[in-house]
Design a protein around this motif. Sequence first.
Motif, short mmCIF file in Angstrom:
data_model
loop_
_atom_site.label_atom_id
_atom_site.label_comp_id
_atom_site.label_asym_id
_atom_site.label_seq_id
_atom_site.Cartn_x
_atom_site.Cartn_y
_atom_site.Cartn_z
N CYS A 137 0.84 -1.20 0.00
CA CYS A 137 0.00 0.00 0.00
C CYS A 137 0.87 1.25 0.00
O CYS A 137 2.06 1.19 0.32
CB CYS A 137 -0.92 0.01 1.23
SG CYS A 137 -0.03 0.04 2.80
N PRO A 138 0.32 2.41 -0.38
CA PRO A 138 1.09 3.66 -0.31
C PRO A 138 1.38 4.01 1.15
O PRO A 138 0.71 3.53 2.08
CB PRO A 138 0.15 4.69 -0.95
CG PRO A 138 -0.91 3.90 -1.64
CD PRO A 138 -1.03 2.61 -0.91
N SER A 139 2.35 4.87 1.35
CA SER A 139 2.63 5.33 2.71
C SER A 139 1.48 6.21 3.19
O SER A 139 0.82 6.89 2.42
CB SER A 139 3.94 6.11 2.76
OG SER A 139 3.88 7.25 1.93
N GLY A 140 1.25 6.17 4.49
CA GLY A 140 0.12 6.91 5.07
C GLY A 140 -0.86 5.94 5.69
O GLY A 140 -0.54 4.78 5.97
N THR A 141 -2.09 6.42 5.89
CA THR A 141 -3.10 5.60 6.57
C THR A 141 -4.46 5.78 5.91
O THR A 141 -4.85 6.90 5.57
CB THR A 141 -3.21 6.00 8.06
OG1 THR A 141 -1.93 5.82 8.69
CG2 THR A 141 -4.25 5.16 8.78
N THR A 142 -5.17 4.67 5.75
CA THR A 142 -6.56 4.69 5.32
C THR A 142 -7.40 3.97 6.37
O THR A 142 -7.06 2.84 6.75
CB THR A 142 -6.76 4.01 3.95
OG1 THR A 142 -6.06 4.74 2.96
CG2 THR A 142 -8.24 3.96 3.59
N ILE A 143 -8.44 4.63 6.85
CA ILE A 143 -9.34 4.02 7.84
C ILE A 143 -10.75 4.02 7.29
O ILE A 143 -11.24 5.06 6.83
CB ILE A 143 -9.30 4.79 9.18
CG1 ILE A 143 -7.91 4.74 9.81
CG2 ILE A 143 -10.32 4.21 10.16
CD1 ILE A 143 -7.80 5.45 11.14
N MET A 144 -11.38 2.85 7.32
CA MET A 144 -12.78 2.71 6.90
C MET A 144 -13.61 2.30 8.10
O MET A 144 -13.33 1.28 8.74
CB MET A 144 -12.90 1.68 5.78
CG MET A 144 -12.33 2.14 4.45
SD MET A 144 -12.33 0.83 3.20
CE MET A 144 -10.91 -0.13 3.76
N VAL A 145 -14.61 3.11 8.41
CA VAL A 145 -15.52 2.83 9.53
C VAL A 145 -16.87 2.48 8.93
O VAL A 145 -17.48 3.30 8.23
CB VAL A 145 -15.65 4.05 10.47
CG1 VAL A 145 -16.59 3.73 11.62
CG2 VAL A 145 -14.27 4.46 10.99
N LYS A 146 -17.34 1.26 9.22
CA LYS A 146 -18.60 0.78 8.64
C LYS A 146 -19.59 0.42 9.75
O LYS A 146 -19.20 0.07 10.86
CB LYS A 146 -18.35 -0.45 7.75
CG LYS A 146 -17.37 -0.23 6.62
CD LYS A 146 -17.14 -1.52 5.84
CE LYS A 146 -16.14 -1.35 4.71
NZ LYS A 146 -15.89 -2.63 3.99
N ASN A 147 -20.86 0.50 9.39
CA ASN A 147 -21.95 0.01 10.26
C ASN A 147 -21.83 0.55 11.68
O ASN A 147 -21.75 -0.20 12.66
CB ASN A 147 -21.98 -1.52 10.27
CG ASN A 147 -22.18 -2.09 8.88
OD1 ASN A 147 -22.95 -1.55 8.09
ND2 ASN A 147 -21.48 -3.19 8.57
#
Length: 611
Positions: A137-147
């Motif tokens: 993955c690219p550097s950094g952060t991805t956060i997915m908040v579901k439901n």
Amino acid sequence: MIRLLDDVTINKIAAGEVVEAPYSIVKELIENAIDAEAKSITLEIKEGGKKLIRITDDGLGIPEDEVEMAFQRHATSKINSLEDLSNTLSLGFRGEALASIAAVSQIEMITRPKTQSVGVAIEVAGGVITNKKSIGCPSGTTIMVKNLFYNTPARLKFLKSIQGETGKISEIITRLALSRPDISFKYINNNNIMFTTPGNNDLSQVILSVFQQDWFKSMLKVDEADDDIKVYGYIGQPNLYRGNRSYEIVFVNGRFIKSKLIYHTLERLYRDRIPINKFPVCVLNINIEPTYIDVNVHPSKTEIKFHDEEAISNYLTITLDKWLSKRVTIAKLEGISNIQDTESQHSPKEVNNNTFIKEEKGSYFKETTIMTPPLVEKKKDILTDEIQKAFKELQAKTEAPLKKGDVSYEEKESLQENFISSLLDGYKIIGQLFQSYILIEKGDGLYLMDQHAAHERLTYNRLIKEFKNNEVISQQLMEPFVLSLSSEDYGIIGEKLHIFKGLGFEIENFGQNTLIIRSVPLLMGVPRDFDFIFELIDQNNDRDKNYFEEELIKKACKESVKGMDRLSDSEIHSLLKDLSQLKPPLTCPHGRPILLMLSKHDIEKHFKRIQ
């Protein structure tokens, strides 16, 4: 490095609910991205954040061996102990966000520091880690908040509608974007791009990105610095106001805050500049030594305490008043009642959608900043052109800074500051309209002056000056006025008698719950009644001394102005001569405009002489 705080520090940091609704998740996670030194942040939501919140940044990322610890309660990289709170400049420091969000939703996080070749993907549901693996993955952060609240369905009932939750999220992302013009923000709602900001550290372009284009045309730049404090940003001219405090946007050390102290300071500053029950518009940044404030007041971290509230209030009042006084705002009459124009491109309804002035029956008004003739049209066009150009540049996603044209801000300020004296040089009096409005011809403009509002402003300014210099002259009433009060009202006025006396009133006790007024300020004339004293009592609400003084002066001045007065030419000339010395604002003490302007161009357009 992320670490667990000791028990003492955890107990000292005020506990509370972090996750109130989708907007609070957005706030906490974007603040984490900002603290992680991100230069690009993208927010995507679906169904008001109930279905999905995705936040992607190019920040520092989280090392693989610390990812699991990041979801533990009170784990943070921001502080080590309670003492660090007095010097922290980070937006977060409690270490509660990820743990609280994960406890009531399903989270997937993908993160990679630049120093690592691969990243980590981790899934958490109801606070329990369900999966963890390495991932490219690219550097950094991805956060997915579901439901959100899937495991606490009772809390779902307290959420607003999709539109309501979307509105709250839009407010939060807008404030965060305004707080950091050096970061590029993108906001996507249900696959639609709502706005993007260039991230070139130009606050003016962020304002143009997230608000209406007309806003920026009615805002003044502020930039003031002292040893321990700096104030910069934009404040609205008196023609820009709203019906609530939503757009009194203030940041302290980059943190969006809601401060009663600052709100009251702003509203007091604008009190005689904008209409009653309206609120100013601003985007203000206050940078101050961290040791002078306390950010650990509420879990939301939007409330702070200033160690010296009076000093902050006084500094803001003096600073902003200086910048506000550099502009003269005159309402421009854009439409004329009962004109049927089927070919017009601008109906009252359309114009009303692009301004903050509520349309009146049969006509509409648009505020405009007027500069010294004959440069009015030329300079106004330059300003309009540069704003349009900047706006188009934003749409093209360029990073070119907003140009300032070929006229310096200092030159414009000087021109506008001298506008009234220039207007009242070589004017021609047309006459009186309805025995209330003076018609003045000057150059290519027709000006309508409210003689009552003008007289009231002049009286107010003189009385304020005399009061501050202890030079108020009194006149004795031929018949003293006896005022009977209730015991409660009597107590309120009794505590304020020294203020009345300082303003030239001779007022004293006259038996049980009764006062007698023997003299009033000379500038006030002979009042028709003293109802304004009861209005002051009703508005008291334990306001401070300065508020009471100002309100008393306003109401006293109002009593001195009589309606439907026919003025002779000499009286009109005398009034205009006094007005030539007036500095902004061009409003009565209650915020109503003194002048309206109708240009020759507008008149000829309505008579169909030009297209």
